[in-house]
Design an enzyme around this catalytic site. Sequence first.
Site, short mmCIF file in Angstrom:
data_model
loop_
_atom_site.label_atom_id
_atom_site.label_comp_id
_atom_site.label_asym_id
_atom_site.label_seq_id
_atom_site.Cartn_x
_atom_site.Cartn_y
_atom_site.Cartn_z
CD GLU A 27 -2.86 1.19 2.41
OE1 GLU A 27 -2.89 0.22 3.19
OE2 GLU A 27 -3.70 2.11 2.42
CG ASN A 72 -7.90 2.48 5.19
OD1 ASN A 72 -8.68 1.60 4.86
ND2 ASN A 72 -7.53 2.66 6.45
CG ASN A 172 -9.37 -1.10 1.38
OD1 ASN A 172 -8.97 -2.27 1.51
ND2 ASN A 172 -9.26 -0.20 2.35
CD GLU A 173 -10.26 -2.36 5.83
OE1 GLU A 173 -10.18 -1.26 6.39
OE2 GLU A 173 -9.61 -3.36 6.19
CE1 TYR A 244 -3.54 -6.07 8.86
CE2 TYR A 244 -5.75 -5.15 8.75
CZ TYR A 244 -4.52 -5.39 8.17
OH TYR A 244 -4.26 -4.95 6.89
CD GLU A 292 -6.11 -4.55 4.07
OE1 GLU A 292 -5.98 -4.21 5.26
OE2 GLU A 292 -6.52 -3.79 3.18
CD GLN A 349 0.30 -2.04 4.20
OE1 GLN A 349 1.23 -1.42 3.71
NE2 GLN A 349 -0.84 -1.43 4.54
O1 AHR Z 1 -3.07 -2.46 6.26
C1 AHR Z 1 -3.37 -1.26 6.90
C2 AHR Z 1 -4.80 -0.81 6.70
O2 AHR Z 1 -5.65 -1.72 7.36
C3 AHR Z 1 -5.33 -0.81 5.29
O3 AHR Z 1 -5.06 0.37 4.62
C4 AHR Z 1 -6.81 -0.94 5.49
O4 AHR Z 1 -7.44 -1.54 4.40
C5 AHR Z 1 -6.93 -1.72 6.78
O5 AHR Z 1 -7.83 -1.14 7.66
#
Ligand code: AHR
Length: 504
Positions: A27, A72, A172-173, A244, A292, A349
């Site tokens: 990103e 994002n 994205n999201e 995450y 992700e 990432q």
């Molecule tokens: O990977 C960091 C961020 O986490 C990304 O930009 C977003 O898609 C997610 O919330």
Amino acid sequence: MLTAHATLDPAFRIAPVDRRLFGSFVEHMGRCVYGGIYEPGHPESDPDGNRLDVLELTRELGISVIRYPGGNFVSGYRWEDGVGPVSERPRRLDQAWRSIETNEFGLNEFMTWTKLARVEPMMAVNLGTRGLQEACDLLEYANHPGGTYFSDLRRKHGVEQPHDIRLWCLGNEMDGPWQTGHKSAEEYGRLAAETGKAMRQVDPSIELVACGSSNALMPTFGSWESTVLDHTFDYVDYISLHAYYEQHGEDRASFLGAAVGMDRFIDGVVATADHVAAKKKSRKKLNLSFDEWNLWQESRFAGHTNLDWEQAPRLIEDTYTVQDAVVFGSLLMSLLRHADRVAIACLAQLVNVIGPIRAEPDRPAWAQTIYFPFALTARHAVGEVLRVETTTGVYDTAEHGDVPLVDVVATHDPDSGQVTVFAMNRAIDGPARLEIDLRAFGDLVVAEHVHLGGAQDLDAVNSAEAPRAIAPVGVEGTTTEGRKLAAALPAVSWNMIRLVPAGR
Ligand code: AHR
């Protein structure tokens, strides 16, 4: 001693291991692009600014796919800013990370990099501040051979052949209130369906990913997928998941059980996708793109609204411990276990920003602890994932309820005969004995048994000063006598045991 039992049989298959499970994510955020994969003038960089040490580590990691350019970031991105003569590219405010984007690196630079890294690109379009037309323009620029405005613009920019990008994420999201251009499920579902339809008219060969939930704790999780898929089911190939994981306070027990949370998240999305299929009387099994996933100490991140406008600032450069590597390895096991429905996965990432690779301006790049379970799994999870029922004890956790003390996943390569067993021992008070019945195979011998955790300091890390302090360590005494695998799994450990046909 705690003992876990399992039986493996090559006839009981979940699915082939799709190489796309070993993707990652680059990103325009922090120092992932600038100071990560790209750093002109660095002693390790090529004349185009690509960091060769990062490329080398990326190839060794076994990465198959790279999602780009966000995240994002993509929800405010004008892709046109990143193509054409670099001196004419605008500097912009990136609202997502309150950073200055120089646009020195864009689509064509990224595509050159993917060739060097030998990875497949996965491109995201901006459905935050932009829409259908800009997505189609980008697709025309990237994939159309020539003779039209945007394809000829690409050729004018020195790229004669189309990039032929197959994988495309529709935003994205979009469920997240933090997302620039955040939408309701109805708004996004309609936009994604129409954009997907139009993009397929430009290039019917593409594969499309609709945005699912940003994590399983989103208040809209479940209903978001259901509504979005009501609109998009016939136009997309995948629905996305993001997750995450981190240790909350002293609750190590729940953290070690993170893969149980991942299993449930995947099962929930599969159930929702199949529910929509049933409503539509469709036989289509919509696959999942876990585009992700990682460990991230997100609760320590002050949030993007508290950042200053900086160029390539140091953002969320988490350092991973041995314990993190153990949990991380178990997340890969969860992905493998769902290989029948999770077709794509991207470790978020790749470098610096919660990355398995770290890069600094004054020294060669190095591998973090989580690098090793990924590299070993990508290399040795080959062939087909086997169905494994493990008999083991459980322990209670605040976040996930009952969690198995021992977790096992296995793959079998019909070509070479190799069986690879991935096993995690979550017990903190001692080793576990693992016994696996291998009767259904010929004679197998142990080629290697390596682990992370156990006697290693669970808080130990690799760092700029000690880049190779932590690496996988061999485990002695693993046997296959009587066609039964017997292994000791050290306390709090992730293990890989490779079995190969005797005499080969
Ligand atoms: O990977 C960091 C961020 O986490 C990304 O930009 C977003 O898609 C997610 O919330």
